[in-house]
Enzyme design. Sequence first.
Site: not given
Lengths: 279, 138
Positions: A12, A59, A193, A240
């Site tokens: 996302h 976030h 990431h 995540e």
Amino acid sequence: MARITAGVGTSHVPAIGAAIDLGKSAEPYWAPVFAGYDWSRAWEHEAKPDVVILVFNDHATSLMLEVVPTFDIGCADSYTPADEGWGARPVPVVEGHAEFAAHIAESLIIDEFDMTILNEMEVDHGMTVPLSLLFGSVERWPVRVVPVMVNVTQFPPPSGDRCYRLGEAIARAVASFPEDLNVQIWGTGGMSHQLQGPRAGLINREFDTAFLDRLADDPAALRKITHYEYLREAGSEGIELIMWLIMRGALGHDPVVRHRFYHVPASNTAVGHIVLEAA
Amino acid sequence: MSDSPRPGPGYDAADLADIPGTTIFTTASSRRAYQLHRFCMSLMKAENRAAFKADEGAYLDRFAMTPEQRQGVVDRDFNRLIGLGGNIYFLVKISNTDGWSVQRAVGTMAGMSGDDYAAMMVAGGRSPVGNRSIKGAH
């Protein structure tokens, strides 16, 4: 009755939303990313889900400062795209399904998952980028959404195994809702990431590939991945991926892989995407 | 009851501290950076972004962050701010306000020019090989 017909896994990345909104999706950097979703947009057009249970992480948008819930579920009628510091994305307001969400929330709590219930929240790229990738640029989203949020940022997040079991409990909740609904569940975020520190930019293609390889047929192996392994191998934000296990847990035995895509990079991140149909 | 496998706690503090170039954002970090993060989240409103850009010092006076955190904001020193409890999902609202891409903001922490960082990502990103353990355990 309501039934879960399919699961979707997808990254996302916020820059994907920016690329769409700034008209850059045909540029050479971005075109391969969007091409990886062409099949899925056509598939969604045929699949016509009524509701998507969309698992993502906030976030530092509506959560993470005053309150840091481990698992939340949105029970609102609608969710407005948030201004994350550059203005809100020009995408439609997300329509909820308050009655279905309340049923799931109650069922999960009875099933011993202590959900935090949100009656109002703004939603960030964690929700709107997956919707854009799977439905394209539209005047109105073609589904209603039940948001499920997971804390994956403030250590410790829930374990991947706990997430898988939440998915199993979501499936039980959906199956006991009397209305006839075609439901999909999406697990979002990842893949590898890291957005902080001297190790920023970490990408682990081998880890990501193994995760995609095992998701349909060997989720037991993925359930054993520890926090430490995610952080070390997939980067501090790659954890995540535990949210994909909620999706996988809700699909039950023997889902069929219909589509799979992997690309590096989108901004700082490895983009992964998979479409699974329930058996 | 589920017949799920039940892993152990999944980590110990020494393991987490052994990951190179990585700071784990904990409950204690969250507390330590609370005022810094209040400032960051205030930048989700256009009028606050305008006030910050017009007079950074006066705007920062509204928030009771530490002098070190305040200087880290002024310097846009994200590694320092993370060392002072900050988390990137809050801090990126500062760079968003500056009109920076997330990649540019993140790249500043890697000790590379923006162009070099972008080229590394296009070439497949930073390899985990040699980046798993300070002690060389992995």
